[in-house]
Design a protein around this motif. Structure first.
Motif, PDB file in Angstrom:
ATOM      1  N   ALA A  13      59.352  -8.853  10.986  1.00 31.81           N
ATOM      2  CA  ALA A  13      58.526  -9.084   9.802  1.00 31.81           C
ATOM      3  C   ALA A  13      57.089  -9.424  10.204  1.00 31.81           C
ATOM      4  CB  ALA A  13      59.112 -10.206   8.955  1.00 31.81           C
ATOM      5  N   ALA A  14      56.935 -10.198  11.261  1.00 29.95           N
ATOM      6  CA  ALA A  14      55.595 -10.529  11.757  1.00 29.95           C
ATOM      7  C   ALA A  14      54.878  -9.277  12.247  1.00 29.95           C
ATOM      8  CB  ALA A  14      55.690 -11.558  12.875  1.00 29.95           C
ATOM      9  N   ALA A  15      55.612  -8.373  12.892  1.00 28.55           N
ATOM     10  CA  ALA A  15      55.005  -7.128  13.371  1.00 28.55           C
ATOM     11  C   ALA A  15      54.514  -6.271  12.209  1.00 28.55           C
ATOM     12  CB  ALA A  15      56.010  -6.343  14.210  1.00 28.55           C
ATOM     13  N   VAL A  16      55.304  -6.194  11.156  1.00 30.53           N
ATOM     14  CA  VAL A  16      54.880  -5.425   9.974  1.00 30.53           C
ATOM     15  C   VAL A  16      53.647  -6.057   9.351  1.00 30.53           C
ATOM     16  CG1 VAL A  16      55.562  -4.713   7.642  1.00 30.53           C
ATOM     17  CG2 VAL A  16      57.199  -4.521   9.520  1.00 30.53           C
ATOM     18  N   ALA A  17      53.640  -7.390   9.239  1.00 29.33           N
ATOM     19  CA  ALA A  17      52.483  -8.078   8.671  1.00 29.33           C
ATOM     20  C   ALA A  17      51.243  -7.871   9.532  1.00 29.33           C
ATOM     21  CB  ALA A  17      52.779  -9.573   8.526  1.00 29.33           C
ATOM     22  N   ALA A  18      51.401  -7.938  10.846  1.00 25.45           N
ATOM     23  CA  ALA A  18      50.263  -7.738  11.749  1.00 25.45           C
ATOM     24  C   ALA A  18      49.748  -6.310  11.673  1.00 25.45           C
ATOM     25  CB  ALA A  18      50.666  -8.076  13.176  1.00 25.45           C
ATOM     26  N   ALA A  19      50.635  -5.358  11.485  1.00 32.05           N
ATOM     27  CA  ALA A  19      50.221  -3.956  11.378  1.00 32.05           C
ATOM     28  C   ALA A  19      49.444  -3.681  10.097  1.00 32.05           C
ATOM     29  CB  ALA A  19      51.445  -3.043  11.446  1.00 32.05           C
ATOM     30  N   CYS A  20      49.604  -4.540   9.103  1.00 39.12           N
ATOM     31  CA  CYS A  20      48.883  -4.371   7.831  1.00 39.12           C
ATOM     32  C   CYS A  20      47.475  -4.969   7.864  1.00 39.12           C
ATOM     33  CB  CYS A  20      49.673  -5.024   6.694  1.00 39.12           C
ATOM     34  SG  CYS A  20      51.214  -4.195   6.322  1.00 39.12           S
ATOM     35  N   ALA A  21      47.138  -5.652   8.919  1.00 37.13           N
ATOM     36  CA  ALA A  21      45.814  -6.270   9.019  1.00 37.13           C
ATOM     37  C   ALA A  21      44.747  -5.193   9.201  1.00 37.13           C
ATOM     38  CB  ALA A  21      45.775  -7.240  10.190  1.00 37.13           C
ATOM     39  N   PRO A  22      43.572  -5.403   8.623  1.00 35.12           N
ATOM     40  CA  PRO A  22      42.487  -4.445   8.864  1.00 35.12           C
ATOM     41  C   PRO A  22      42.170  -4.389  10.360  1.00 35.12           C
ATOM     42  CG  PRO A  22      41.899  -5.998   7.121  1.00 35.12           C
ATOM     43  CD  PRO A  22      43.167  -6.484   7.743  1.00 35.12           C
ATOM     44  N   GLU A  23      41.884  -3.221  10.849  1.00 34.66           N
ATOM     45  CA  GLU A  23      41.567  -3.025  12.266  1.00 34.66           C
ATOM     46  C   GLU A  23      42.737  -3.320  13.198  1.00 34.66           C
ATOM     47  OE1 GLU A  23      38.550  -1.683  12.882  1.00 34.66           O
ATOM     48  OE2 GLU A  23      38.083  -1.868  10.757  1.00 34.66           O
ATOM     49  N   ALA A  24      43.973  -3.237  12.681  1.00 33.75           N
ATOM     50  CA  ALA A  24      45.144  -3.486  13.524  1.00 33.75           C
ATOM     51  C   ALA A  24      45.293  -2.383  14.563  1.00 33.75           C
ATOM     52  CB  ALA A  24      46.398  -3.562  12.664  1.00 33.75           C
ATOM     53  N   THR A  25      45.719  -2.774  15.747  1.00 30.53           N
ATOM     54  CA  THR A  25      45.985  -1.832  16.833  1.00 30.53           C
ATOM     55  C   THR A  25      47.383  -2.138  17.373  1.00 30.53           C
ATOM     56  OG1 THR A  25      45.122  -3.289  18.554  1.00 30.53           O
ATOM     57  CG2 THR A  25      43.540  -1.796  17.472  1.00 30.53           C
ATOM     58  N   PRO A  26      47.971  -1.231  18.119  1.00 25.28           N
ATOM     59  CA  PRO A  26      49.268  -1.559  18.729  1.00 25.28           C
ATOM     60  C   PRO A  26      49.209  -2.829  19.574  1.00 25.28           C
ATOM     61  CG  PRO A  26      48.870   0.793  18.878  1.00 25.28           C
ATOM     62  CD  PRO A  26      47.607   0.178  18.350  1.00 25.28           C
ATOM     63  N   ASP A  27      48.111  -3.020  20.292  1.00 22.94           N
ATOM     64  CA  ASP A  27      47.974  -4.222  21.114  1.00 22.94           C
ATOM     65  C   ASP A  27      47.917  -5.496  20.278  1.00 22.94           C
ATOM     66  OD1 ASP A  27      48.028  -2.792  23.477  1.00 22.94           O
ATOM     67  OD2 ASP A  27      45.841  -2.590  23.575  1.00 22.94           O
ATOM     68  N   SER A  28      47.241  -5.436  19.126  1.00 20.88           N
ATOM     69  CA  SER A  28      47.163  -6.630  18.278  1.00 20.88           C
ATOM     70  C   SER A  28      48.510  -6.948  17.643  1.00 20.88           C
ATOM     71  CB  SER A  28      46.087  -6.467  17.203  1.00 20.88           C
ATOM     72  OG  SER A  28      46.445  -5.489  16.245  1.00 20.88           O
TER      73      SER A  28
END
Length: 172
Positions: A66-81
Motif C-alpha cells: 500500500a505504501a508503494a502504491v501511495a508513493a507511486a502516486c506522488a508527483p515526480e515519482a520514480t522507481p527509486d523514490s
C-alpha cells in the motif's frame, strides 16, 4: 469466519492465527490510492485493514505494498523514490526481501536477462496439467462439452455433467 462467529473475536484481529498468504496484499492497492503521495499513512492504514485477514509478515507485506502504491502516486515519482519509501517503512524480513529484489534487478539491463532465472525455476513445472493449446481444448470447454469460448454461464460450465453429456452447458 469461524473465529468471528464462534469465538466472538474483535473483527480487526480475526486474522491472528491464519496461515500467512498474499491475500491481504491483493486488496491493498485502493488503500494506497486513498492515501496517494502519503506512504506512511497508507502503510499504517493497511496494517489496520489487513488485521481482519491475517497477521505476521503477510500483514506487513500488505502495508508495504500500500505504501508503494501511495508513493507511486506522488508527483515526480520514480522507481527509486517508490523503493526508498518501501525501504523506509519495511521491517525485518520484508525489508530484506525488498532489498534482495532490488539487488537482483540492478544486475539486469534488459527484460530477457531478468526473466531468465524465473523461467529456469518454473521450467520443471511448465508441463504439469493439460495443454490448453492442443485441439482438444481449443474451443475453450471441457472435453465432450460444446461450450464455446464466449459462454456466459461459467457456473454451468463447471457442472459435472458438462464433461460427459455432450449437451451444451448453456442449453441446460
Amino acid at each position: 469466519m469461524a473465529r468471528l462467529h464462534y469465538g466472538h473475536v474483535d473483527p480487526r484481529e480475526a486474522g491472528v492465527g491464519n496461515i500467512v498468504n498474499c491475500g491481504a496484499a491483493m486488496y491493498m492497492a485502493p488503500v494506497g490510492l486513498v492515501n496517494a503521495a502519503h506512504p506512511a499513512a497508507a502503510y499504517a492504514e493497511a496494517l489496520d485493514v489487513a488485521g481482519a485477514h491475517q497477521s505476521s509478515y503477510g500483514r506487513e507485506a500488505a502495508g508495504v505494498f500500500a505504501a508503494a502504491v501511495a508513493a507511486a502516486c506522488a508527483p515526480e515519482a520514480t522507481p527509486d523514490s517508490v523503493v526508498a519509501a518501501c525501504l523506509s517503512l519495511a521491517k525485518d524480513g520484508t525489508r530484506e526481501a525488498v532489498e534482495k529484489v532490488c539487488e537482483e534487478a540492478s544486475l539486469h539491463t534488459d527484460v530477457e536477462s531478468a526473466l531468465r532465472p524465473l523461467r529456469e525455476a518454473v521450467a520443471p513445472y511448465d508441463t504439469v496439467g493439460p495443454d490448453y493449446r492442443s485441439p482438444r481444448w481449443a474451443r475453450g470447454g471441457r472435453p465432450g462439452c460444446t461450450r464455446s469460448r464466449n459462454c456466459r454461464s461459467r457456473s454451468a460450465w463447471w457442472w459435472p455433467r458438462a464433461a460427459t453429456s455432450g449437451t451444451p452447458c448453456w442449453a441446460r
